[in-house]
Design a protein around this motif. Sequence first.
Motif, PDB file in Angstrom:
ATOM      1  N   GLY A 138       0.843  -0.996   0.053  1.00  0.00           N
ATOM      2  CA  GLY A 138      -0.205  -0.212   0.034  1.00  0.00           C
ATOM      3  C   GLY A 138       0.727   1.328   0.114  1.00  0.00           C
ATOM      4  N   GLY A 139       1.889   1.130   0.883  1.00  0.00           N
ATOM      5  CA  GLY A 139       2.761   2.431   0.820  1.00  0.00           C
ATOM      6  C   GLY A 139       3.525   2.613  -0.495  1.00  0.00           C
ATOM      7  N   GLN A 140       4.035   1.494  -1.268  1.00  0.00           N
ATOM      8  CA  GLN A 140       4.526   1.508  -2.474  1.00  0.00           C
ATOM      9  C   GLN A 140       3.409   2.179  -3.418  1.00  0.00           C
ATOM     10  OE1 GLN A 140       5.997  -2.327  -2.610  1.00  0.00           O
ATOM     11  NE2 GLN A 140       8.017  -1.864  -1.993  1.00  0.00           N
ATOM     12  N   ARG A 141       2.439   1.726  -3.404  1.00  0.00           N
ATOM     13  CA  ARG A 141       1.312   2.246  -4.457  1.00  0.00           C
ATOM     14  C   ARG A 141       1.161   3.654  -4.056  1.00  0.00           C
ATOM     15  NH1 ARG A 141      -0.862  -2.841  -3.523  1.00  0.00           N
ATOM     16  NH2 ARG A 141      -2.266  -1.954  -2.105  1.00  0.00           N
ATOM     17  N   GLN A 142       1.238   4.011  -2.935  1.00  0.00           N
ATOM     18  CA  GLN A 142       0.973   5.511  -2.750  1.00  0.00           C
ATOM     19  C   GLN A 142       1.984   6.423  -3.373  1.00  0.00           C
ATOM     20  OE1 GLN A 142       2.704   7.692  -0.211  1.00  0.00           O
ATOM     21  NE2 GLN A 142       1.269   9.306  -0.162  1.00  0.00           N
ATOM     22  N   ARG A 143       3.349   5.910  -3.207  1.00  0.00           N
ATOM     23  CA  ARG A 143       4.519   6.580  -3.812  1.00  0.00           C
ATOM     24  C   ARG A 143       4.331   6.622  -5.344  1.00  0.00           C
ATOM     25  NH1 ARG A 143       8.200   3.404  -0.618  1.00  0.00           N
ATOM     26  NH2 ARG A 143       9.690   3.371  -2.288  1.00  0.00           N
ATOM     27  N   LEU A 163      -3.915   9.480   2.335  1.00  0.00           N
ATOM     28  CA  LEU A 163      -2.962   8.489   3.177  1.00  0.00           C
ATOM     29  C   LEU A 163      -3.991   7.718   3.734  1.00  0.00           C
ATOM     30  CD1 LEU A 163      -0.447  10.768   4.946  1.00  0.00           C
ATOM     31  CD2 LEU A 163      -0.298   9.619   2.556  1.00  0.00           C
ATOM     32  N   GLY A 164      -5.624   7.825   3.260  1.00  0.00           N
ATOM     33  CA  GLY A 164      -6.687   7.167   3.995  1.00  0.00           C
ATOM     34  C   GLY A 164      -6.528   5.663   4.237  1.00  0.00           C
ATOM     35  N   ALA A 165      -5.833   5.147   3.223  1.00  0.00           N
ATOM     36  CA  ALA A 165      -5.740   3.588   2.994  1.00  0.00           C
ATOM     37  C   ALA A 165      -4.388   3.077   3.683  1.00  0.00           C
ATOM     38  CB  ALA A 165      -5.695   3.209   1.522  1.00  0.00           C
ATOM     39  N   LEU A 166      -3.825   3.654   4.333  1.00  0.00           N
ATOM     40  CA  LEU A 166      -2.535   3.222   4.899  1.00  0.00           C
ATOM     41  C   LEU A 166      -2.873   2.805   6.232  1.00  0.00           C
ATOM     42  CD1 LEU A 166       0.197   5.691   3.575  1.00  0.00           C
ATOM     43  CD2 LEU A 166      -0.799   3.644   2.605  1.00  0.00           C
ATOM     44  N   ASP A 167      -2.180   2.017   6.939  1.00  0.00           N
ATOM     45  CA  ASP A 167      -2.197   1.584   8.224  1.00  0.00           C
ATOM     46  C   ASP A 167      -1.498   2.907   9.204  1.00  0.00           C
ATOM     47  OD1 ASP A 167       0.850   1.227   8.863  1.00  0.00           O
ATOM     48  OD2 ASP A 167       0.197  -0.725   7.567  1.00  0.00           O
ATOM     49  N   LYS A 168      -1.571   2.857  10.597  1.00  0.00           N
ATOM     50  CA  LYS A 168      -1.229   4.012  11.250  1.00  0.00           C
ATOM     51  C   LYS A 168       0.273   4.379  11.147  1.00  0.00           C
ATOM     52  CE  LYS A 168      -1.020   5.787  16.137  1.00  0.00           C
ATOM     53  NZ  LYS A 168       0.385   6.361  16.163  1.00  0.00           N
ATOM     54  N   ASN A 169       1.288   3.328  11.390  1.00  0.00           N
ATOM     55  CA  ASN A 169       2.735   3.691  11.313  1.00  0.00           C
ATOM     56  C   ASN A 169       3.023   3.904   9.912  1.00  0.00           C
ATOM     57  OD1 ASN A 169       3.036   2.602  14.046  1.00  0.00           O
ATOM     58  ND2 ASN A 169       3.397   0.429  13.524  1.00  0.00           N
ATOM     59  N   GLN A 175       3.585  10.827   6.225  1.00  0.00           N
ATOM     60  CA  GLN A 175       3.214  12.378   6.525  1.00  0.00           C
ATOM     61  C   GLN A 175       4.691  12.873   6.550  1.00  0.00           C
ATOM     62  OE1 GLN A 175       1.086  11.883  10.097  1.00  0.00           O
ATOM     63  NE2 GLN A 175      -0.855  11.404   9.279  1.00  0.00           N
ATOM     64  N   ASP A 176       5.683  12.367   7.089  1.00  0.00           N
ATOM     65  CA  ASP A 176       7.017  13.042   7.350  1.00  0.00           C
ATOM     66  C   ASP A 176       7.723  12.888   5.877  1.00  0.00           C
ATOM     67  OD1 ASP A 176       6.642  12.891   9.873  1.00  0.00           O
ATOM     68  OD2 ASP A 176       7.634  10.990  10.560  1.00  0.00           O
ATOM     69  N   GLU A 177       7.255  12.060   4.973  1.00  0.00           N
ATOM     70  CA  GLU A 177       7.844  11.854   3.795  1.00  0.00           C
ATOM     71  C   GLU A 177       7.285  13.003   2.840  1.00  0.00           C
ATOM     72  OE1 GLU A 177      10.182  10.695   0.360  1.00  0.00           O
ATOM     73  OE2 GLU A 177      10.132  10.373   2.429  1.00  0.00           O
ATOM     74  N   LEU A 178       5.677  13.279   3.030  1.00  0.00           N
ATOM     75  CA  LEU A 178       5.152  14.430   2.234  1.00  0.00           C
ATOM     76  C   LEU A 178       5.941  15.670   2.419  1.00  0.00           C
ATOM     77  CD1 LEU A 178       1.384  13.429   2.188  1.00  0.00           C
ATOM     78  CD2 LEU A 178       2.935  13.639   0.278  1.00  0.00           C
ATOM     79  N   GLN A 196      -7.301  15.165  12.262  1.00  0.00           N
ATOM     80  CA  GLN A 196      -6.956  16.292  12.951  1.00  0.00           C
ATOM     81  C   GLN A 196      -5.470  16.453  13.153  1.00  0.00           C
ATOM     82  OE1 GLN A 196      -9.347  14.335  14.247  1.00  0.00           O
ATOM     83  NE2 GLN A 196     -10.968  15.600  14.813  1.00  0.00           N
ATOM     84  N   HIS A 197      -4.821  14.948  13.680  1.00  0.00           N
ATOM     85  CA  HIS A 197      -3.064  14.856  13.808  1.00  0.00           C
ATOM     86  C   HIS A 197      -2.564  15.031  12.595  1.00  0.00           C
ATOM     87  CE1 HIS A 197       0.284  12.553  14.316  1.00  0.00           C
ATOM     88  NE2 HIS A 197       0.225  13.055  15.554  1.00  0.00           N
ATOM     89  N   GLU A 198      -3.113  14.529  11.500  1.00  0.00           N
ATOM     90  CA  GLU A 198      -2.560  14.558  10.207  1.00  0.00           C
ATOM     91  C   GLU A 198      -2.201  16.002   9.794  1.00  0.00           C
ATOM     92  OE1 GLU A 198      -3.093  11.849   6.937  1.00  0.00           O
ATOM     93  OE2 GLU A 198      -4.016  13.276   5.909  1.00  0.00           O
TER      94      GLU A 198
END
Length: 355
Positions: A138-143, A163-169, A175-178, A196-198
Motif C-alpha cells: 500500500g505504501g509503495q502504491r501511494q508513492r 493517506l486514508g488507506a494506510l495503516d497507522k505506522n 506524512q513525514d515523507e510528504l 486532525q493529527h495529520e
Amino acid sequence: MQKPFLTVDGLSKTYGNFIAVSGISLDIGRGEFFSLLGPSGCGKSTLLRMIAGFETPTAGSVLLDGADVTALPPERRPTNMMFQSYALFPHLSVAKNVVFGLVQDRLPKVEIAARLAEVAGKLQLGALLERKPSQLSGGQRQRVALARALVKRPKVLLLDEPLGALDKNLRTETQDELVRLQKELGLTFIIVTHDQHEAMTVSSRIAIMQSGRVLQVGSPEAVYEAPISRYVAKFLGEANIFEVASASSDQGLASVVLSGIEGTFRVRLPSGMSTDGPLWLSVRPERVELVRSGEGVPGVVEDITYTGAQRRYRVRLATGATLDAMKVNSGDDGVQTGDAVIARWADEAAHLLAE
C-alpha cells in the motif's frame, strides 16, 4: 503572507437545494502546505475539486499565479490531483503508470525518461519501476501515485485524503515523507483530510470547515491554542468547555464565574470580544494539573485511561460537573481511581469563546 499564489474568491457549489460549498474565500501562498480539515460531508473535497477544475463553481472564481483559471478544464490548469484510491492502471508497470500523463501530452522520449529518473530518485522507486501495481504494498502504491502527480511538474499539488488507506505506522512515515518532499520541491500542496493529527503534522496553515463554510484559518498552533468557537475547540483535539455564568473585564483581562464550577477565574479577553453576551471557557486537558492540595477546583478521580504515551483522567467535581486532565506518561504518579484531587490550570491556559 506574501502575495497570494492561489486565491479562492467567493466560491460556492450547489446541487439543487443542497449547498455543498458556501461563499468560501481563501488566500494560499506560494510554497505553503495548506490543509482543508473537516468531517465527512463538510465540502472540503468539493472545494478541492473546484480548484482542480473537476467541478464547475456555481459562483466565485479561482485565481492561480495571477491568472483566472475558473473556466479552464483540469488538463489546462497548472495543477495535478492525487486521489485516495490512487487510480493506478493494473496492467501497466510502475514506470508506465508514472509517465502516463507525459506520454498523453506527447513529450519527447528523452524528456520523459529524464523526468521519470528524477521523480523515481526522489521517491525511491528505482527498484520498483518494472513491477505491476498488484506486486506493490500500500505504501509503495501511494508513492507511485504521488510520483505520477509530481512528474508533470504542477504548480500546485492537490491531495484528496491521500493517506486514508494506510495503516497507522505507515501513515505517520508517509506524512513525514510528504513534508520533506514538499519542502525540497518548494511546491504548493493542498491536502484534504478529516484527520486532525495529520493536519497538525503536515500543515503550515489549516482551514477548518463545517457545513460548506470555513470557520477558521491559521497555523496549527494558532487554531489549536486560540480556537474561535466551541466547535473548533472540540474538533481540533480535546477540550473542557464550561459555560460562563458571569464575566467582567479589566484592561484586556476577564474575571469569569463558571456554571457548575466554584471560584473565579482570570483569562485574557480576545480583541473585540464583549463580556455582555454568552461566553464559554475552554481549557485543554493537557493544561490541567492534578494535585493533592492547594488552590483550585476540588474533585474525585472517576476514571483513568492508560494509552501508553499518556494517562487520561476524568474528574468528577463537587458540583457534579466533570473535567478531563491528561499528562505524558512518565511512570506511575500515584493517582488512583477514587482519589480526592485539586484540578488547576494557569490563567494563560484558558481561552474564552463567544460561540
